[in-house]
Design a protein around this motif. Structure first.
Motif, PDB file in Angstrom:
ATOM      1  N   UNK A  93       0.812  -1.207   0.000  1.00 14.39           N
ATOM      2  CA  UNK A  93       0.000   0.000   0.000  1.00 14.39           C
ATOM      3  C   UNK A  93       0.853   1.267   0.000  1.00 14.39           C
ATOM      4  N   UNK A  94       1.976   1.261   0.692  1.00 17.01           N
ATOM      5  CA  UNK A  94       2.815   2.455   0.789  1.00 17.01           C
ATOM      6  C   UNK A  94       3.553   2.752  -0.512  1.00 17.01           C
ATOM      7  N   UNK A  95       4.121   1.720  -1.153  1.00 11.95           N
ATOM      8  CA  UNK A  95       4.986   1.947  -2.314  1.00 11.95           C
ATOM      9  C   UNK A  95       4.370   1.573  -3.654  1.00 11.95           C
ATOM     10  N   UNK A  96       3.350   0.727  -3.650  1.00 10.74           N
ATOM     11  CA  UNK A  96       2.793   0.229  -4.898  1.00 10.74           C
ATOM     12  C   UNK A  96       3.573  -0.933  -5.471  1.00 10.74           C
ATOM     13  N   UNK A  97       4.622  -1.349  -4.763  1.00 10.33           N
ATOM     14  CA  UNK A  97       5.417  -2.486  -5.230  1.00 10.33           C
ATOM     15  C   UNK A  97       4.589  -3.770  -5.219  1.00 10.33           C
ATOM     16  N   UNK A  98       4.791  -4.569  -6.245  1.00 10.48           N
ATOM     17  CA  UNK A  98       4.054  -5.827  -6.351  1.00 10.48           C
ATOM     18  C   UNK A  98       4.758  -6.872  -5.490  1.00 10.48           C
ATOM     19  N   UNK A  99       4.037  -7.380  -4.486  1.00  8.95           N
ATOM     20  CA  UNK A  99       4.600  -8.392  -3.592  1.00  8.95           C
ATOM     21  C   UNK A  99       4.633  -9.751  -4.285  1.00  8.95           C
ATOM     22  N   UNK A 100       3.549 -10.109  -4.946  1.00  4.90           N
ATOM     23  CA  UNK A 100       3.493 -11.356  -5.702  1.00  4.90           C
ATOM     24  C   UNK A 100       2.347 -11.306  -6.714  1.00  4.90           C
ATOM     25  N   UNK A 101       2.432 -12.216  -7.693  1.00  2.00           N
ATOM     26  CA  UNK A 101       1.433 -12.346  -8.761  1.00  2.00           C
ATOM     27  C   UNK A 101       1.120 -13.826  -8.915  1.00  2.00           C
ATOM     28  N   UNK A 102      -0.156 -14.151  -9.026  1.00  3.66           N
ATOM     29  CA  UNK A 102      -0.567 -15.534  -9.271  1.00  3.66           C
ATOM     30  C   UNK A 102      -1.541 -15.527 -10.445  1.00  3.66           C
ATOM     31  N   UNK A 103      -1.161 -16.208 -11.521  1.00  6.86           N
ATOM     32  CA  UNK A 103      -1.948 -16.211 -12.750  1.00  6.86           C
ATOM     33  C   UNK A 103      -2.834 -17.453 -12.794  1.00  6.86           C
ATOM     34  N   UNK A 104      -4.149 -17.229 -12.756  1.00  9.14           N
ATOM     35  CA  UNK A 104      -5.118 -18.292 -12.948  1.00  9.14           C
ATOM     36  C   UNK A 104      -5.580 -18.142 -14.396  1.00  9.14           C
ATOM     37  N   UNK A 105      -5.172 -19.021 -15.270  1.00 14.44           N
ATOM     38  CA  UNK A 105      -5.490 -18.908 -16.692  1.00 14.44           C
ATOM     39  C   UNK A 105      -7.000 -18.822 -16.906  1.00 14.44           C
ATOM     40  N   UNK A 106      -7.389 -18.058 -17.921  1.00 18.81           N
ATOM     41  CA  UNK A 106      -8.803 -17.988 -18.291  1.00 18.81           C
ATOM     42  C   UNK A 106      -9.276 -19.358 -18.729  1.00 18.81           C
ATOM     43  N   UNK A 107     -10.573 -19.642 -18.616  1.00 19.76           N
ATOM     44  CA  UNK A 107     -11.076 -20.931 -19.084  1.00 19.76           C
ATOM     45  C   UNK A 107     -10.824 -21.095 -20.583  1.00 19.76           C
ATOM     46  N   UNK A 108     -10.725 -22.335 -21.055  1.00 26.93           N
ATOM     47  CA  UNK A 108     -10.420 -22.584 -22.476  1.00 26.93           C
ATOM     48  C   UNK A 108     -11.361 -21.872 -23.446  1.00 26.93           C
ATOM     49  N   UNK A 109     -12.632 -21.733 -23.070  1.00 22.82           N
ATOM     50  CA  UNK A 109     -13.559 -21.066 -23.979  1.00 22.82           C
ATOM     51  C   UNK A 109     -13.436 -19.542 -23.889  1.00 22.82           C
TER      52      UNK A 109
END
Length: 181
Positions: A93-109
């Motif tokens: 919240x203070x810096x805007x730095x990204x702590x982590x990212x987790x990508x849940x792929x969109x469904x196949x359709x």
């Protein structure tokens, strides 16, 4: 408020004159989140901005993979953001730095509804309803996927999670379009 899709700002209530404006971002995709003397703004072009609520001065800008598709959530000194590409972010919240990212792929359709449930956080775990009908549990601190489950009820046309995810007494409650949960 906004003059058009490309400008977001704050207005004096008594005069309706602009206090400040931020432009060129394609408009907001989620409601602003007020945090103390700041406001967090999620824009269509994939940026998340923290601005001073009085002056509009930008404290930081974070670039995400897409626009924020669900309301932002503040958890202590972190912000949780879910994008339209089914990616979950935690930012400082203070810096805007990204702590982590987790990508849940969109469904196949590739089909997903625009209005979906926001992630919810209980006891250090983020519960996130996905477009394919899965409910995922993610460790808030580490960004580690703890589990991902689907009740496998596929007769419904849209298994997307809607409304809100909530919890009590070690139980998570979530509603899907197909009526399950």
């Amino acid at each position: 408020g906004a003059f058009d899709d490309n400008w977001v700002g704050a207005f004096h209530v008594s005069t309706l004159q602009p206090k400040w404006m931020i432009g060129g971002k394609g408009g907001l995709t989620v409601p602003p989140l007020v945090v103390g003397a700041s406001v967090l703004l999620g824009f269509r072009e994939g940026t998340l901005i923290k601005a001073d609520i009085q002056s509009g001065a930008v404290a930081w800008t974070a670039r995400l993979d897409s626009f924020t598709a669900r309301p932002l959530i503040r958890v202590g000194e972190q912000v949780v953001a879910a994008t339209s590409k089914s990616t979950l972010y935690t930012l400082d919240l203070a810096s805007g730095g990204i702590a982590w990212v987790l990508d849940f792929a969109l469904p196949p359709d590739g089909v997903q509804l625009r209005e979906q449930a926001s992630p919810a956080v209980f006891n250090g775990v983020i519960y996130h309803g996905l477009s394919d009908g899965d409910l995922a549990a993610v460790n808030l601190k580490a960004g580690q996927l703890l589990w991902r489950r689907n009740p496998h009820y596929r007769d419904g046309r849209f298994p997307n999670f809607v409304g809100s995810v909530t919890g009590a007494n070690k139980t998570v409650y979530a509603a899907r379009h197909d009526g399950l949960f």
